[in-house]
Write a protein that holds these residues in place. Structure first.
Motif, mmCIF file in Angstrom:
data_model
loop_
_atom_site.group_PDB
_atom_site.id
_atom_site.type_symbol
_atom_site.label_atom_id
_atom_site.label_comp_id
_atom_site.label_asym_id
_atom_site.label_seq_id
_atom_site.Cartn_x
_atom_site.Cartn_y
_atom_site.Cartn_z
ATOM 1 N N GLY A 261 29.080 51.958 48.610
ATOM 2 C CA GLY A 261 30.774 51.187 48.026
ATOM 3 C C GLY A 261 31.541 51.943 47.082
ATOM 4 N N LEU A 262 31.110 52.757 46.567
ATOM 5 C CA LEU A 262 31.644 53.152 45.029
ATOM 6 C C LEU A 262 32.322 54.280 46.014
ATOM 7 C CD1 LEU A 262 32.514 52.770 41.777
ATOM 8 C CD2 LEU A 262 30.733 54.371 41.853
ATOM 9 N N ARG A 263 31.231 54.928 46.615
ATOM 10 C CA ARG A 263 32.382 56.369 47.331
ATOM 11 C C ARG A 263 33.483 55.863 48.262
ATOM 12 N NH1 ARG A 263 28.365 57.728 51.136
ATOM 13 N NH2 ARG A 263 27.771 58.267 49.500
ATOM 14 N N ILE A 264 33.992 54.331 48.160
ATOM 15 C CA ILE A 264 35.333 54.503 49.500
ATOM 16 C C ILE A 264 35.943 53.910 47.968
ATOM 17 C CG2 ILE A 264 36.385 52.292 50.092
ATOM 18 C CD1 ILE A 264 33.897 51.979 51.835
ATOM 19 N N VAL A 265 35.633 53.184 46.893
ATOM 20 C CA VAL A 265 36.750 53.919 45.861
ATOM 21 C C VAL A 265 37.438 54.938 45.420
ATOM 22 C CG1 VAL A 265 37.082 52.485 43.146
ATOM 23 C CG2 VAL A 265 35.894 51.369 45.063
ATOM 24 N N ALA A 266 35.853 55.964 45.270
ATOM 25 C CA ALA A 266 36.273 57.205 44.441
ATOM 26 C C ALA A 266 37.125 58.063 45.464
ATOM 27 C CB ALA A 266 35.062 57.476 44.750
ATOM 28 N N GLN A 267 37.403 57.674 46.806
ATOM 29 C CA GLN A 267 38.352 58.421 47.614
ATOM 30 C C GLN A 267 39.391 58.231 47.388
ATOM 31 O OE1 GLN A 267 37.244 60.792 49.974
ATOM 32 N NE2 GLN A 267 35.413 61.426 49.617
ATOM 33 N N GLU A 268 40.218 56.893 46.904
ATOM 34 C CA GLU A 268 41.212 56.528 46.922
ATOM 35 C C GLU A 268 41.808 56.676 45.295
ATOM 36 O OE1 GLU A 268 41.187 52.411 46.804
ATOM 37 O OE2 GLU A 268 40.640 51.696 48.681
ATOM 38 N N GLN A 269 40.666 57.817 44.561
ATOM 39 C CA GLN A 269 41.081 58.213 43.378
ATOM 40 C C GLN A 269 41.687 59.470 43.939
ATOM 41 O OE1 GLN A 269 41.592 56.153 40.318
ATOM 42 N NE2 GLN A 269 41.177 54.666 41.687
ATOM 43 N N VAL A 270 40.641 60.517 44.853
ATOM 44 C CA VAL A 270 40.871 61.949 45.272
ATOM 45 C C VAL A 270 42.599 61.840 45.529
ATOM 46 C CG1 VAL A 270 40.801 63.057 46.655
ATOM 47 C CG2 VAL A 270 38.758 61.966 45.570
ATOM 48 N N GLY A 271 43.252 60.673 46.459
ATOM 49 C CA GLY A 271 43.952 61.056 47.193
ATOM 50 C C GLY A 271 45.116 60.873 45.605
ATOM 51 N N LEU A 272 45.001 59.836 44.834
ATOM 52 C CA LEU A 272 46.189 59.663 43.339
ATOM 53 C C LEU A 272 45.637 61.045 43.076
ATOM 54 C CD1 LEU A 272 48.000 57.588 42.040
ATOM 55 C CD2 LEU A 272 45.836 56.585 40.447
ATOM 56 N N ALA A 273 44.490 61.662 42.413
ATOM 57 C CA ALA A 273 44.627 62.778 42.280
ATOM 58 C C ALA A 273 45.506 63.806 42.173
ATOM 59 C CB ALA A 273 42.892 63.194 41.323
ATOM 60 N N TYR A 274 45.330 63.623 43.399
ATOM 61 C CA TYR A 274 46.012 65.572 44.295
ATOM 62 C C TYR A 274 48.143 64.780 44.419
ATOM 63 C CZ TYR A 274 47.153 68.117 48.033
ATOM 64 O OH TYR A 274 48.078 69.490 48.211
ATOM 65 N N ALA A 275 48.037 63.359 44.649
ATOM 66 C CA ALA A 275 49.747 63.586 43.751
ATOM 67 C C ALA A 275 49.659 63.838 42.739
ATOM 68 C CB ALA A 275 49.890 62.168 44.053
ATOM 69 N N GLY A 276 48.775 63.293 41.802
ATOM 70 C CA GLY A 276 49.645 63.779 40.277
ATOM 71 C C GLY A 276 49.460 65.561 40.231
ATOM 72 N N TRP A 277 48.283 65.533 40.244
ATOM 73 C CA TRP A 277 48.126 67.210 39.879
ATOM 74 C C TRP A 277 49.229 67.960 40.703
ATOM 75 C CZ3 TRP A 277 45.029 69.750 36.870
ATOM 76 C CH2 TRP A 277 44.780 71.582 37.313
ATOM 77 N N ASP A 278 49.831 67.980 42.148
ATOM 78 C CA ASP A 278 50.890 68.054 42.557
ATOM 79 C C ASP A 278 52.002 68.606 42.011
ATOM 80 O OD1 ASP A 278 51.947 69.667 45.004
ATOM 81 O OD2 ASP A 278 53.306 68.030 44.622
ATOM 82 N N ARG A 279 52.594 67.068 40.559
ATOM 83 C CA ARG A 279 52.996 67.118 39.960
ATOM 84 C C ARG A 279 53.217 67.399 39.016
ATOM 85 N NH1 ARG A 279 56.535 62.725 42.060
ATOM 86 N NH2 ARG A 279 58.212 63.023 40.266
ATOM 87 N N LEU A 280 52.282 67.636 38.506
ATOM 88 C CA LEU A 280 52.185 68.320 37.295
ATOM 89 C C LEU A 280 52.208 69.566 37.612
ATOM 90 C CD1 LEU A 280 51.199 67.637 34.184
ATOM 91 C CD2 LEU A 280 48.701 68.485 34.577
ATOM 92 N N LEU A 281 51.646 70.123 38.325
ATOM 93 C CA LEU A 281 51.684 72.078 38.694
ATOM 94 C C LEU A 281 53.416 71.936 39.031
ATOM 95 C CD1 LEU A 281 48.767 73.138 40.488
ATOM 96 C CD2 LEU A 281 48.889 72.890 38.004
ATOM 97 N N THR A 282 53.497 72.062 40.094
ATOM 98 C CA THR A 282 54.934 71.664 39.809
ATOM 99 C C THR A 282 56.263 71.564 39.372
ATOM 100 O OG1 THR A 282 55.360 69.883 41.546
ATOM 101 C CG2 THR A 282 54.566 71.820 42.608
ATOM 102 N N ARG A 283 55.747 70.538 38.309
ATOM 103 C CA ARG A 283 57.574 69.938 37.789
ATOM 104 C C ARG A 283 57.031 70.560 36.347
ATOM 105 N NH1 ARG A 283 60.515 65.891 40.169
ATOM 106 N NH2 ARG A 283 60.485 66.298 42.591
#
Length: 614
Positions: A261-283
């Motif tokens: 059950g907790l893995r489903i929540v963690a998978q949602e955090q993966v997408g959010l982390a990827y979006a923030g990491w990409d913006r942090l690197l490029t901008r």
């Protein structure tokens, strides 16, 4: 899959298919030798007839046997000695992260699989297992045996974790996310699956070695090895793909019993982390890298970027409330030092910076970022813009409009400020007249009276008014300046690439503990460029924006700032102004300066005042 064992059996079947391809290739290489042995044995035993025809056949078969054995030995040696490519990562010793090692081992015990042999961090939003048992990647682990005293023990793969996960995720979320990854050590320990993987990775490394060969003497045999390796890879591609899918399915099925059950929540955090990491690197990180500075706390900046994203995006609402729980970076003894190493590796991968800090490659903290990166970036771009405008050919400049006659009230009145086209600027100012260059004719008849006897003052300094007038008065100025800016930036990038090539690649990385393997860094860095080359119009818009920001800082009391999602920001009275883009584009694309003049008036910027450049 009904059970993890079913997936392992399917993966083993495909692994055996891959190994059969290897056996078939070996049989083809030995076939001429077998024919030669049969002919020679038949001649010795008298079962095959004697005569010139049989002797010629034996000589031909013997020659083909020797040639095939030499070529087979060449392929085998190159495949065995080629270093399989490794994912660039920062090794984490058990001493520097005992709690993290304990968490992974407990997870492996719950899954009833072997624990990973080591842990490493990579500046990416992903996690995987990596086989590093090749002799080039380190000495094998040996234990005492009964016969020869020592025997080789197969090592478990290394667990590679994305560094942004440790700073953004909580401890329970990280454990749930790593469960399917750690479960993959079970199928990896199967001898047939491990042998098939080593064979595929050896062929891939051999292809990289053959592609890197440049000398004719070595190039010809290595190109032959590359052709054979590609042929074998094409033959085993489908079997290897299905094998890896079966291994992943078996690992996922085994991990169902741990924190599902907790893995489903963690998978949602993966997408959010990827979006923030990409913006942090490029901008945020990329502007600093281009200036020879690298942010030393990128992973810590991910938390600020994702918190800002959660505040702006309603879909991410509520994710920031997790920040009260224990972060996974607490599992590290010195998170700051590890973050620094991961940040330097990220700059190496995504920008191609040096492997170690130096005078031209120094770290910068987030507190110093606005002054040392944002402000300097604006002034460097503004200086480049003025340098390009100063070098415009005289033939491209429009003629000066006739000035209306006015009564002379002062013996020496101040002339209006001059633009780059030597036309009167719209924005009023009090600057002395400009002396025309010696190689250009005068723009009009010489004046009579006392003004002819007075010495001319130097040209006014770099002002925003001159830039606006130049882009407004001449319709061709925008295209010309954009083209010259593109050429200038391209020249600077070529010089930087030459400096990077002179610094060295894999030797420096190996010295600091970052292994690449064959075929990873040999083609040049960066491995993963963050942005495509900007067009001339985009460069012109960026440089005009930088000039406007410099004028706002110098004349209106604005300050440079940092936006975690958008990078450099202009702060007026402590608030970010994000409405500058449209007026600048109106000037650059349409030659209409009125929206920008209105914006400058609202902020209180004085475009006729000189700005400080770098």
């Amino acid at each position: 899959m009904a059970s993890p064992e079913t997936g392992v059996l399917a993966a083993r079947a495909r692994a055996l298919a891959v190994l059969r391809i290897r056996s078939t290739a070996l049989a083809v290489a030995l076939l001429p030798a077998a024919v030669a042995v049969v002919l020679l044995a038949g001649r010795a035993t008298g079962h095959l007839g004697a005569g010139p025809g049989w002797d010629l056949a034996r000589w031909i078969a013997g020659g083909l046997a020797v040639l095939s054995l030499l070529l087979a030995a060449l392929v085998a040696v190159v495949v065995a000695r080629a270093r399989p490519a490794l994912s660039p990562s920062v090794p984490i010793s058990e001493k520097s992260a005992p709690d993290l090692y304990r968490l992974v081992r407990d997870l492996a015990d719950r899954l009833e699989v072997p624990a990973p042999s080591a842990i490493a961090l990579t500046p990416d939003c992903d996690s995987w297992l990596e086989d590093r048992t090749h002799r080039a990647h380190g000495p094998p682990r040996r234990v005492k045996g009964r016969a020869d005293g020592e025997r080789r023990v197969p090592e478990a793969p290394v667990l590679v974790i994305g560094s942004p996960f440790l700073w953004w995720m909580r401890v329970a979320e990280l454990r749930a996310l790593l469960a399917p990854v750690v479960a993959g050590t079970g199928p990896s320990a199967h001898p047939d699956i491990a042998a098939a993987r080593r064979f595929i990775r050896g062929l891939d490394a051999a292809v990289a070695v053959s592609a890197r060969a440049r000398r004719p003497v070595r190039g010809l045999p290595l190109r032959f090895v590359g052709r054979v390796a590609r042929l074998l890879l094409r033959a085993g591609r489908e079997h290897a793909t299905i094998m890896e899918r079966a291994v992943a399915a078996a690992a996922s099925e085994r991990a169902q019993t741990v924190d599902y059950g907790l893995r489903i929540v963690a998978q949602e955090q993966v997408g959010l982390a990827y979006a923030g990491w990409d913006r942090l690197l490029t901008r945020v990180a990329l502007p600093a890298w281009r200036m020879g500075r690298w942010p030393s706390r990128l992973d810590a900046g991910v938390v600020s970027a994702l918190t800002e994203l959660s505040r702006r995006d309603r879909l991410a609402d509520g994710f920031a409330s997790r920040l009260g729980e224990r972060p996974a970076c607490d599992l590290l003894e010195e998170p700051g030092a590890i973050d620094r190493a991961a940040s330097l590796l990220a700059a190496r991968l995504f920008h191609g910076g040096p492997a170690e800090p130096g005078p031209d490659w120094s770290p910068v903290g987030w507190n110093q970022y606005p002054e040392e990166v944002v402000d300097r970036k604006w002034r460097l771009e503004a200086a480049r813009l003025h340098r390009v405008l100063d070098n415009l050919p005289a033939t491209a400049l429009p003629a000066a409009p006739p000035a209306p006659a006015a009564p002379v009230q002062d013996p020496a009145p101040a002339a209006p400020p001059l633009s780059y086209a030597r036309t009167a600027a719209r924005t009023p100012g009090h600057h002395p007249p400009e002396r025309p260059p010696a190689d250009e004719p005068a723009m009009g008849p010489p004046a009579t009276g006392r003004r002819e006897e007075q010495p001319l003052a130097p040209a006014p300094g770099p002002t925003l008014a001159r830039v606006i007038d130049r882009l407004t008065h001449d319709e061709c100025a925008g295209d010309l300046v954009a083209a010259r800016l593109g050429a200038e930036v391209e020249r600077e990038e070529r010089e930087e690439a030459a400096r990077q090539a002179a610094r060295g690649t894999s030797q420096q990385d190996a010295a600091i503990g970052v292994a690449w393997g064959d075929g990873m860094a040999e083609g040049g860095l960066p491995l993963f460029p963050l942005q495509p080359p900007r067009t001339g119009r985009e460069l012109l818009a960026d440089h005009v924006t930088a000039m406007v920001c410099c004028a706002a800082v110098d004349t209106a009391g604005a300050t440079p700032g940092l936006d975690w999602l958008d990078g450099p920001a202009l702060l007026v009275d402590g608030a970010r102004r994000s409405d500058l883009g449209r007026p600048v584009l109106s000037l650059v694309d349409d030659g209409d300066a009125e929206p920008l003049r209105g914006w400058l008036t609202t902020i209180g910027v004085r475009p006729e005042k000189p700005v400080r450049l770098v």
